[in-house]
Enzyme design. Structure first.
Site, PDB file in Angstrom:
ATOM      1  N   ASP A  13       0.853  -1.187   0.000  1.00 28.13           N
ATOM      2  CA  ASP A  13       0.000   0.000   0.000  1.00 28.13           C
ATOM      3  C   ASP A  13       0.893   1.243   0.000  1.00 28.13           C
ATOM      4  O   ASP A  13       2.083   1.176   0.336  1.00 28.13           O
ATOM      5  CB  ASP A  13      -0.880  -0.032   1.254  1.00 28.13           C
ATOM      6  CG  ASP A  13      -1.758   1.195   1.394  1.00 28.13           C
ATOM      7  OD1 ASP A  13      -2.428   1.562   0.422  1.00 28.13           O
ATOM      8  OD2 ASP A  13      -1.743   1.799   2.481  1.00 28.13           O
ATOM      9  N   ASP A  15      -0.397   5.228   0.791  1.00 21.71           N
ATOM     10  CA  ASP A  15      -0.713   6.216   1.827  1.00 21.71           C
ATOM     11  C   ASP A  15      -0.783   5.576   3.201  1.00 21.71           C
ATOM     12  O   ASP A  15      -1.538   4.628   3.431  1.00 21.71           O
ATOM     13  CB  ASP A  15      -2.046   6.906   1.521  1.00 21.71           C
ATOM     14  CG  ASP A  15      -1.985   7.765   0.269  1.00 21.71           C
ATOM     15  OD1 ASP A  15      -0.873   7.948  -0.260  1.00 21.71           O
ATOM     16  OD2 ASP A  15      -3.042   8.252  -0.166  1.00 21.71           O
ATOM     17  N   ASP A 215      -1.824  -0.640   5.897  1.00 24.83           N
ATOM     18  CA  ASP A 215      -2.206  -0.071   7.190  1.00 24.83           C
ATOM     19  C   ASP A 215      -3.709   0.050   7.412  1.00 24.83           C
ATOM     20  O   ASP A 215      -4.132   0.323   8.533  1.00 24.83           O
ATOM     21  CB  ASP A 215      -1.595   1.331   7.338  1.00 24.83           C
ATOM     22  CG  ASP A 215      -2.294   2.357   6.460  1.00 24.83           C
ATOM     23  OD1 ASP A 215      -2.438   2.099   5.238  1.00 24.83           O
ATOM     24  OD2 ASP A 215      -2.719   3.390   6.980  1.00 24.83           O
TER      25      ASP A 215
END
Length: 269
Positions: A13, A15, A215
């Site tokens: 991922d 961001d 996250d």
């Protein structure tokens, strides 16, 4: 634990993971990016960002020769030369197009008075206010092909009706760090990871070992699809349950520092 020479593929991922949640920097992860590049380990950006955004980031990260997964798995892009016939960079949309998604969202809002706003409802300044992106990056974020980020302003009961209505239209919701994302029901980071894993196995002729780093809740499909998973500490309170906790490492650090911590934990030199 995987080794760098284990036919390893890394899915990450952006961001809040490889990129800092606030300033979008990745410097704490640079040493590992250099190490993976030297070992010829593919690093596949797997993100809610658009293809235009990822193109620009791949250049900065020196990953332009790699495939990527954009718009939460609703789009897969392959680099030039990936196909044996030498054809140029190709894109694959999974599920509905952006135009079809927007048409359905507008129709549902008119019919049921649902309270939400998406990127297609607002101008660039509002996207800048929502995301903190620069004007150039906000413009790139609005060039969508297969998903729509929305902010929900209604109540929980209407949200349940909204989700059911989307399902009836073969659309689905996934939750990101800042937005809900509407996309085709068949799309998702996990499905895209599984497809690319198969492609790498076909290309190399041997099993692939995969490592995922993310996250947020929209990363759960990706993290469940990889052999080893790093849950980077997030700036949110959403639960992050995974299927195989024995192969999961949960970091104490945020963003690219957590990304580095996850690689330090799992990957042997």
């Amino acid at each position: 634990m995987p080794y760098l020479d284990d036919n390893l593929v890394v899915f990450t991922d952006l961001d809040g993971s490889l990129l800092d949640h606030n300033d979008y920097s990745w410097q704490p992860a640079q040493e590992w990016l250099d190490r993976l590049r030297a070992a010829r380990v593919p690093v596949i950006l797997t993100t809610s960002k658009t293809a235009v955004e990822v193109d620009a980031l791949q250049e900065k990260l020196q990953l332009a020769d790699q495939p990527f997964i954009a718009e939460n798995g609703a789009m897969i892009r392959l680099p030039a030369g990936w196909h044996e016939d030498g054809s140029d960079r190709a894109g694959q949309i999974i599920g509905a197009s952006y135009q079809a998604i927007r048409h359905t969202l507008v129709a549902l809002r008119q019919r049921y008075d649902f309270e939400f706003r998406g990127f297609g409802d607002v101008g660039a300044q509002q996207v800048i206010d929502w995301t903190g992106l620069s004007p150039e990056n906000a413009h790139q974020a609005m060039q969508r092909e297969a998903s729509e980020p929305i902010i929900w302003f209604g109540n929980d009961l209407d949200f349940a009706r909204f989700e059911k209505s989307l399902h009836q239209e073969q659309l689905a919701l996934t939750r990101g760090g800042r937005f809900w994302h509407v996309m085709g029901a068949d799309a998702g980071k996990g499905q895209a990871v599984n497809w690319l894993r198969e492609q790498y196995q076909l290309r190399t002729g041997k099993p692939v070992v995969t490592l995922g780093l993310g996250d947020g809740p929209n990363d759960i499909g990706m993290l469940n699809a990889t052999d080893f998973s790093v849950v980077i500490r997030g700036h949110h309170e959403h639960p992050m349950p995974l299927d195989n906790e024995a192969q999961v490492f949960r970091t104490g650090l945020f963003g690219p520092e957590g990304w580095k911590q996850g690689l330090d934990h799992f990957v042997s030199l």
